[in-house]
Design a protein around this motif. Structure first.
Motif, PDB file in Angstrom:
ATOM      1  N   GLY A 185       0.805  -1.215   0.000  1.00  0.00           N
ATOM      2  CA  GLY A 185       0.000   0.000   0.000  1.00  0.00           C
ATOM      3  C   GLY A 185       0.833   1.258   0.000  1.00  0.00           C
ATOM      4  N   LEU A 186       2.080   1.170   0.459  1.00  0.00           N
ATOM      5  CA  LEU A 186       2.997   2.309   0.428  1.00  0.00           C
ATOM      6  C   LEU A 186       3.889   2.291  -0.811  1.00  0.00           C
ATOM      7  CD1 LEU A 186       4.098   2.275   4.180  1.00  0.00           C
ATOM      8  CD2 LEU A 186       2.496   3.845   3.088  1.00  0.00           C
ATOM      9  N   GLY A 187       3.589   1.369  -1.748  1.00  0.00           N
ATOM     10  CA  GLY A 187       4.387   1.286  -2.973  1.00  0.00           C
ATOM     11  C   GLY A 187       5.646   0.468  -2.821  1.00  0.00           C
ATOM     12  N   GLY A 188       5.749  -0.317  -1.721  1.00  0.00           N
ATOM     13  CA  GLY A 188       6.960  -1.100  -1.483  1.00  0.00           C
ATOM     14  C   GLY A 188       6.703  -2.589  -1.526  1.00  0.00           C
ATOM     15  N   SER A 189       7.536  -3.331  -0.802  1.00  0.00           N
ATOM     16  CA  SER A 189       7.443  -4.796  -0.818  1.00  0.00           C
ATOM     17  C   SER A 189       7.908  -5.344   0.526  1.00  0.00           C
ATOM     18  CB  SER A 189       8.302  -5.376  -1.951  1.00  0.00           C
ATOM     19  OG  SER A 189       9.670  -5.009  -1.763  1.00  0.00           O
ATOM     20  N   LEU A 190       7.534  -6.598   0.795  1.00  0.00           N
ATOM     21  CA  LEU A 190       7.926  -7.282   2.021  1.00  0.00           C
ATOM     22  C   LEU A 190       8.681  -8.550   1.647  1.00  0.00           C
ATOM     23  CD1 LEU A 190       7.329  -7.163   5.220  1.00  0.00           C
ATOM     24  CD2 LEU A 190       5.747  -9.039   4.724  1.00  0.00           C
ATOM     25  N   SER A 191       9.773  -8.797   2.335  1.00  0.00           N
ATOM     26  CA  SER A 191      10.562 -10.010   2.088  1.00  0.00           C
ATOM     27  C   SER A 191      10.819 -10.731   3.404  1.00  0.00           C
ATOM     28  CB  SER A 191      11.890  -9.659   1.410  1.00  0.00           C
ATOM     29  OG  SER A 191      12.678  -8.833   2.260  1.00  0.00           O
ATOM     30  N   ILE A 192      10.954 -12.080   3.321  1.00  0.00           N
ATOM     31  CA  ILE A 192      11.234 -12.921   4.487  1.00  0.00           C
ATOM     32  C   ILE A 192      12.438 -13.777   4.165  1.00  0.00           C
ATOM     33  CG2 ILE A 192      10.307 -14.664   6.067  1.00  0.00           C
ATOM     34  CD1 ILE A 192       7.504 -13.814   5.240  1.00  0.00           C
ATOM     35  N   ARG A 193      13.450 -13.700   5.011  1.00  0.00           N
ATOM     36  CA  ARG A 193      14.663 -14.486   4.770  1.00  0.00           C
ATOM     37  C   ARG A 193      15.300 -14.859   6.105  1.00  0.00           C
ATOM     38  NH1 ARG A 193      15.907  -9.319   2.779  1.00  0.00           N
ATOM     39  NH2 ARG A 193      15.727 -10.134   0.668  1.00  0.00           N
ATOM     40  N   ARG A 194      16.382 -15.611   6.021  1.00  0.00           N
ATOM     41  CA  ARG A 194      17.093 -16.031   7.227  1.00  0.00           C
ATOM     42  C   ARG A 194      17.913 -14.854   7.782  1.00  0.00           C
ATOM     43  NH1 ARG A 194      16.104 -20.033  10.380  1.00  0.00           N
ATOM     44  NH2 ARG A 194      15.968 -21.451   8.573  1.00  0.00           N
ATOM     45  N   SER A 195      17.874 -14.674   9.090  1.00  0.00           N
ATOM     46  CA  SER A 195      18.636 -13.596   9.712  1.00  0.00           C
ATOM     47  C   SER A 195      20.031 -14.088  10.079  1.00  0.00           C
ATOM     48  CB  SER A 195      17.914 -13.094  10.967  1.00  0.00           C
ATOM     49  OG  SER A 195      18.000 -14.061  12.000  1.00  0.00           O
ATOM     50  N   ARG A 196      20.931 -13.152  10.329  1.00  0.00           N
ATOM     51  CA  ARG A 196      22.293 -13.512  10.714  1.00  0.00           C
ATOM     52  C   ARG A 196      22.347 -14.193  12.074  1.00  0.00           C
ATOM     53  NH1 ARG A 196      25.798  -8.115   9.029  1.00  0.00           N
ATOM     54  NH2 ARG A 196      25.351  -8.208   6.775  1.00  0.00           N
ATOM     55  N   ALA A 197      21.341 -13.896  12.915  1.00  0.00           N
ATOM     56  CA  ALA A 197      21.300 -14.503  14.247  1.00  0.00           C
ATOM     57  C   ALA A 197      20.742 -15.922  14.216  1.00  0.00           C
ATOM     58  CB  ALA A 197      20.469 -13.638  15.193  1.00  0.00           C
ATOM     59  N   GLY A 198      20.322 -16.389  13.046  1.00  0.00           N
ATOM     60  CA  GLY A 198      19.828 -17.744  12.913  1.00  0.00           C
ATOM     61  C   GLY A 198      18.337 -17.855  12.804  1.00  0.00           C
ATOM     62  N   GLY A 199      17.605 -16.801  13.117  1.00  0.00           N
ATOM     63  CA  GLY A 199      16.157 -16.843  13.040  1.00  0.00           C
ATOM     64  C   GLY A 199      15.642 -16.309  11.714  1.00  0.00           C
ATOM     65  N   VAL A 200      14.592 -15.489  11.806  1.00  0.00           N
ATOM     66  CA  VAL A 200      13.930 -14.957  10.625  1.00  0.00           C
ATOM     67  C   VAL A 200      14.123 -13.441  10.594  1.00  0.00           C
ATOM     68  CG1 VAL A 200      11.701 -14.657   9.462  1.00  0.00           C
ATOM     69  CG2 VAL A 200      12.235 -16.807  10.600  1.00  0.00           C
ATOM     70  N   ALA A 201      14.301 -12.903   9.382  1.00  0.00           N
ATOM     71  CA  ALA A 201      14.378 -11.455   9.175  1.00  0.00           C
ATOM     72  C   ALA A 201      13.252 -11.051   8.233  1.00  0.00           C
ATOM     73  CB  ALA A 201      15.729 -11.063   8.600  1.00  0.00           C
ATOM     74  N   ILE A 202      12.369 -10.196   8.722  1.00  0.00           N
ATOM     75  CA  ILE A 202      11.271  -9.659   7.913  1.00  0.00           C
ATOM     76  C   ILE A 202      11.614  -8.213   7.569  1.00  0.00           C
ATOM     77  CG2 ILE A 202       8.831  -9.032   7.885  1.00  0.00           C
ATOM     78  CD1 ILE A 202       8.279 -11.356   9.713  1.00  0.00           C
ATOM     79  N   GLU A 203      11.664  -7.935   6.266  1.00  0.00           N
ATOM     80  CA  GLU A 203      12.091  -6.603   5.820  1.00  0.00           C
ATOM     81  C   GLU A 203      11.006  -5.970   4.970  1.00  0.00           C
ATOM     82  OE1 GLU A 203      16.296  -5.587   4.553  1.00  0.00           O
ATOM     83  OE2 GLU A 203      15.267  -5.481   2.613  1.00  0.00           O
ATOM     84  N   SER A 204      10.599  -4.740   5.380  1.00  0.00           N
ATOM     85  CA  SER A 204       9.645  -3.943   4.617  1.00  0.00           C
ATOM     86  C   SER A 204      10.410  -2.789   3.985  1.00  0.00           C
ATOM     87  CB  SER A 204       8.530  -3.420   5.533  1.00  0.00           C
ATOM     88  OG  SER A 204       7.614  -2.626   4.809  1.00  0.00           O
ATOM     89  N   ARG A 205      10.456  -2.798   2.658  1.00  0.00           N
ATOM     90  CA  ARG A 205      11.214  -1.773   1.911  1.00  0.00           C
ATOM     91  C   ARG A 205      10.209  -0.899   1.171  1.00  0.00           C
ATOM     92  NH1 ARG A 205      16.550  -1.221  -0.006  1.00  0.00           N
ATOM     93  NH2 ARG A 205      17.054  -3.125   1.154  1.00  0.00           N
ATOM     94  N   VAL A 206      10.185   0.400   1.526  1.00  0.00           N
ATOM     95  CA  VAL A 206       9.171   1.322   1.008  1.00  0.00           C
ATOM     96  C   VAL A 206       9.877   2.515   0.368  1.00  0.00           C
ATOM     97  CG1 VAL A 206       7.256   2.840   1.631  1.00  0.00           C
ATOM     98  CG2 VAL A 206       7.516   0.630   2.755  1.00  0.00           C
ATOM     99  N   PRO A 207       9.481   2.909  -0.856  1.00  0.00           N
ATOM    100  CA  PRO A 207      10.062   4.125  -1.448  1.00  0.00           C
ATOM    101  C   PRO A 207       9.655   5.347  -0.636  1.00  0.00           C
ATOM    102  CG  PRO A 207       8.250   3.337  -2.794  1.00  0.00           C
ATOM    103  CD  PRO A 207       8.514   2.271  -1.772  1.00  0.00           C
ATOM    104  N   LEU A 208      10.579   6.322  -0.528  1.00  0.00           N
ATOM    105  CA  LEU A 208      10.324   7.491   0.299  1.00  0.00           C
ATOM    106  C   LEU A 208       9.121   8.280  -0.207  1.00  0.00           C
ATOM    107  CD1 LEU A 208      11.342   8.999   2.756  1.00  0.00           C
ATOM    108  CD2 LEU A 208      12.815  10.345   1.262  1.00  0.00           C
TER     109      LEU A 208
END
Length: 473
Positions: free
Chosen positions: A434-457
């Motif tokens: 809705g903000l024109g961006g995207s959401l990604s799910i990947r492995r985090s460096r700590a071993g768990g999960v990293a959820i990243e929301s990347r939104v254009p300014l």
């Protein structure tokens, strides 16, 4: 013999002013000969001395401009009066010349007293002033039996005139008129320069006044702009507070009416089973210890839910939550009783739209809730980065979540093929989109999960509209 007689009589002819010899007046400037030669010479010398004295006085006045134009004009009138040995001398301006100049005329009497009052002048002097004021002046000096008038010229125009009544027994000669012309021209230049100076000074004062007014208006405008910005900031804060409070109440109500009731129901079921096995109605074996462990876990979960519900209902201490970093700090603080949460801000924070900041804060809250409830994690990191044209929100943990399984579950939930759970992941993705961006799910460096929301300014500044919230719900 007769041809030589005139030569013998040359001296007597020269003495008698013979026509064949040079004119004595042309050589000496003296118009008289014979017995009046010496007295005429003395008179001419006196005129010359007066002329030199007059020029010396004017030169001294010109090199002392600090005395002002009036002082120079008074000196010019005095010099003209002294040079002509006049009964009165007047320097006057025309009726339409230099209207802002004061006084309009100056007069000097035979005693050398300066006056600017018509009542103190003799009748012929008042007539001369009226003639000058009326503009009845030729471009050259006029020498009459009653007096002399010399125009003051500047740029081909007549400003006024210099008039005087010289001694009747001392007729004016061409050098005298030249002196008067010089004095009149000096007076014209002085008056014209003074008028330009006053005009320039008035324009400078007006310019300074305008500059001061513009500066004051600029300061007022700047102050009003700051007040408007402060008011806008307060409105944004109030809007954020209202949206956040509404969402907190909604989540607290959902937790109280659904999750907490389910946990309590499960706890009651465990207590029933434990009572049955503990009373001897069934085989004991290892079942009772497991039921005890399940009871303790249910009690702990219930206590955690009560703590979360209380935190959501409790009024937050920060009264001025005005930026996304502050919202994230508050979200992180709500989960710290049960999870070690760190917040990291990178780059220069940029004010975003209220809806956009709320959507990103909800994404962080949803992700941290999932970490606390499902990931079995002990630590989590909320990282907010302000890039040149993008805002990146990343929530990572050290739990046992599986990114691949979570992405598959989210895809199924989007298609409606799941069992209705895991709507939190879909909600986070829809908010980012809705903000024109995207959401990604990947492995985090700590071993768990990293959820990243990347939104254009640009999309973040515009903010997410109500349609996005409805899609999330």
């Amino acid at each position: 013999m007769t041809a030589q007689a005139p030569a013998a009589q040359g001296p007597s002819q020269a003495a008698d002013g013979g026509a064949d010899l040079p004119d004595l007046a042309a050589l000496t400037g003296v118009r008289s000969g014979k017995q009046t030669y010496y007295s005429a010479y003395q008179r001419s010398n006196e005129r010359l001395q007066r002329t030199v004295t007059a020029m010396d006085s004017i030169s001294r006045a010109l090199v002392h401009p600090v005395e002002g134009p009036r002082a120079l004009l008074e000196k010019i009138v005095r010099v003209a009066s002294g040079h002509l040995d006049a009964r009165w001398t007047v320097l006057a301006l025309g009726a339409h010349a230099l209207p802002s100049t004061r006084p309009r005329f100056l007069a000097v009497d035979a005693a050398g007293l300066v006056s600017d009052s018509l009542e103190e002048l003799p009748a012929d002097a008042r007539d001369a002033v009226a003639r000058v004021v009326g503009g009845d002046l030729p471009p050259r000096a006029v020498d009459s039996a009653t007096g002399v008038v010399v125009p003051m010229l500047i740029n081909g125009g007549v400003l006024g005139g210099l008039a005087a009544a010289p001694r009747s027994d001392l007729p004016l000669e061409p050098p005298d008129l030249s002196v008067l012309h010089i004095l009149a021209n000096l007076a014209a230049v002085s008056l014209h320069t003074g008028d330009l100076y006053r005009t320039g000074l008035a324009q400078q004062r007006r310019a300074q006044q305008l500059f001061d007014e513009v500066s004051e208006q600029a300061r007022t405008l700047s102050s009003r702009t700051e007040e408007l910005r402060a008011a806008e900031q307060r409105l944004r804060v109030a809007d954020q507070r209202e949206l956040l409070e509404r969402e907190r109440r909604r989540i607290a109500l959902e937790l109280h009416d659904s999750v907490a009731q389910t946990v309590l129901s499960a706890g009651l079921a465990v207590e029933v089973l434990r009572g049955e096995f503990g009373s001897g109605a069934g085989p004991r074996g290892p079942v009772v210890p497991e039921l005890d462990r399940a009871r303790d876990l249910m009690a702990k979960a219930t206590e955690q839910l009560r703590s979360v519900i209380y935190a959501l209902h409790h009024e937050r201490a920060a009264e001025d939550v005005a930026s996304l970093p502050e919202l994230l700090a508050e979200v992180a603080a709500q989960h710290r009783p049960h999870l070690s949460v760190r917040l990291r801000i990178e780059g220069s924070p940029v004010p975003l739209g209220t809806a956009a900041e709320h959507a990103l804060a909800r994404t962080a809250g949803e992700a941290l809730f999932n970490v606390a409830m499902h990931a079995g994690a002990t630590r989590a990191l909320v990282r907010l980065r302000y890039l040149a044209d993008t805002v990146v929100l990343r929530i990572s943990d050290d739990g046992d979540g599986d990114p691949t399984a979570m992405r598959r579950t989210m895809r199924l939930a989007r298609r409606g093929a799941a069992d209705g759970r895991h709507r939190g992941l879909v909600g986070m993705a829809l908010r980012a989109e809705g903000l024109g961006g995207s959401l990604s799910i990947r492995r985090s460096r700590a071993g768990g999960v990293a959820i990243e929301s990347r939104v254009p300014l640009s999309g973040a500044v515009l903010g997410a509209g109500p349609s996005t919230e409805e899609r999330v719900r």
